[in-house]
Write an enzyme that holds these catalytic residues in place. Structure first.
Site, mmCIF file in Angstrom:
data_model
loop_
_atom_site.group_PDB
_atom_site.id
_atom_site.type_symbol
_atom_site.label_atom_id
_atom_site.label_comp_id
_atom_site.label_asym_id
_atom_site.label_seq_id
_atom_site.Cartn_x
_atom_site.Cartn_y
_atom_site.Cartn_z
ATOM 1 C CD GLN A 47 21.420 -6.671 38.856
ATOM 2 O OE1 GLN A 47 22.603 -6.943 39.103
ATOM 3 N NE2 GLN A 47 20.987 -6.349 37.650
ATOM 4 C CB CYS A 78 25.130 -5.568 37.356
ATOM 5 S SG CYS A 78 25.319 -5.112 35.610
ATOM 6 C CG ASN A 80 25.925 -12.000 40.392
ATOM 7 O OD1 ASN A 80 25.932 -10.880 39.887
ATOM 8 N ND2 ASN A 80 25.381 -13.027 39.780
#
Length: 271
Positions: free
Chosen positions: A67, A73, A237
């Site tokens: 990101q 996120c 993630n």
């Protein structure tokens, strides 16, 4: 339909889906889920879910992305959950566009003048419910440097629409496990401000003093149990492949660790 409408009803109705059998409409998805069932080891309890499941091993999860220096996120997490549902519907894994959501989705009031401050997955789902979403290829990510552009969404390039999304019961981690098993990967939020998380490399993340004031959205792709460290989630993630366990991490389960059980959500798609 606004993102804030009927949230309580959506949370209450979450139980409607978490009791369903494993879904899989696409040919490869159906084969994958059937294989999981045939080779399953089940908990010895009425929940009837696997004691270990990692959807990345069954073709439901796209590669980890980065990101960058922007609080996006939520867009990566919600796009990833929709990607998994798309595989279950079609058997095809395709990367959807977080930038489409960053540029075009509604925002929390505090973020309207600076979209890199952050947002929630709910707003991402709401946007795709109302409009659809393009692929990463047709709407590439450009906000890694902290800048957000204008929306240039093209409905003719939309891949799919969300047809339902809901919060799971707050701090009910068995409901989360059932949703992961029966529906697929789900989004969650947690507190990511501790240095132990920022510099996490491997193992099961456990932070007894962790805040429950969530500030980071992720995709939970599975769960398991370690004989020493106990129950855990497997989480994708958006910090890139060089962070954690090749971009993933494991975190303690059934403890609402860092608030991860407070605002978990699932979604389904129309086609």
């Amino acid at each position: 339909m606004t993102a804030q409408k009927n949230v309580a009803n959506r949370r209450a109705r979450a139980a409607d889906l978490i009791s369903l059998p494993v879904v899989g409409a696409g040919p490869s998805a159906a084969a994958s889920t059937n294989s999981i069932i045939q080779n399953a080891t089940f908990y010895n309890n009425p929940s009837g879910v696997l004691n270990y499941l990692n959807w990345t091993q069954h073709g439901l999860v796209t590669p980890v992305r980065y990101q960058g220096q922007c609080g996006t996120c939520w867009a990566f997490a919600s796009a990833a959950a929709i990607e998994s549902q798309y595989v279950l519907k079609t058997g095809v894994l395709v990367s959807l566009s977080p930038q489409n959501l960053v540029d075009c989705a509604p925002y929390l009031t505090a973020s309207q003048n600076n979209k890199c401050i952050g947002n929630t997955c709910e707003y991402g789902y709401e946007y795709v419910y109302a409009n659809g979403i393009q692929t990463e290829q047709s709407y590439p990510y450009t906000s890694g440097n902290g800048n957000v552009g204008s929306c240039y969404y093209d409905p003719s390039k939309s891949v799919t629409n969300v047809n339902y999304y809901a919060y799971l019961p707050e701090n009910d981690e068995m409901a989360m496990v059932k949703a992961i098993f029966n529906i697929g990967p789900i989004t969650a939020a947690l507190y990511a401000g501790n240095s132990g998380f920022q510099f996490y490399q491997s193992g099961i993340y456990h932070e007894p003093e962790c805040s429950e004031q969530v500030n980071h959205a992720v995709l939970i792709v599975g769960y398991g149990t370690d004989q020493t460290a106990g129950d855990y989630y497997i989480v994708k993630n958006s910090y890139g492949l060089n962070w954690g366990e090749s971009g993933f991490f494991r975190i303690s389960r059934n403890l609402n660790m860092c608030g991860c059980g407070s605002s978990a959500m699932y979604t389904t798609i129309a086609h």
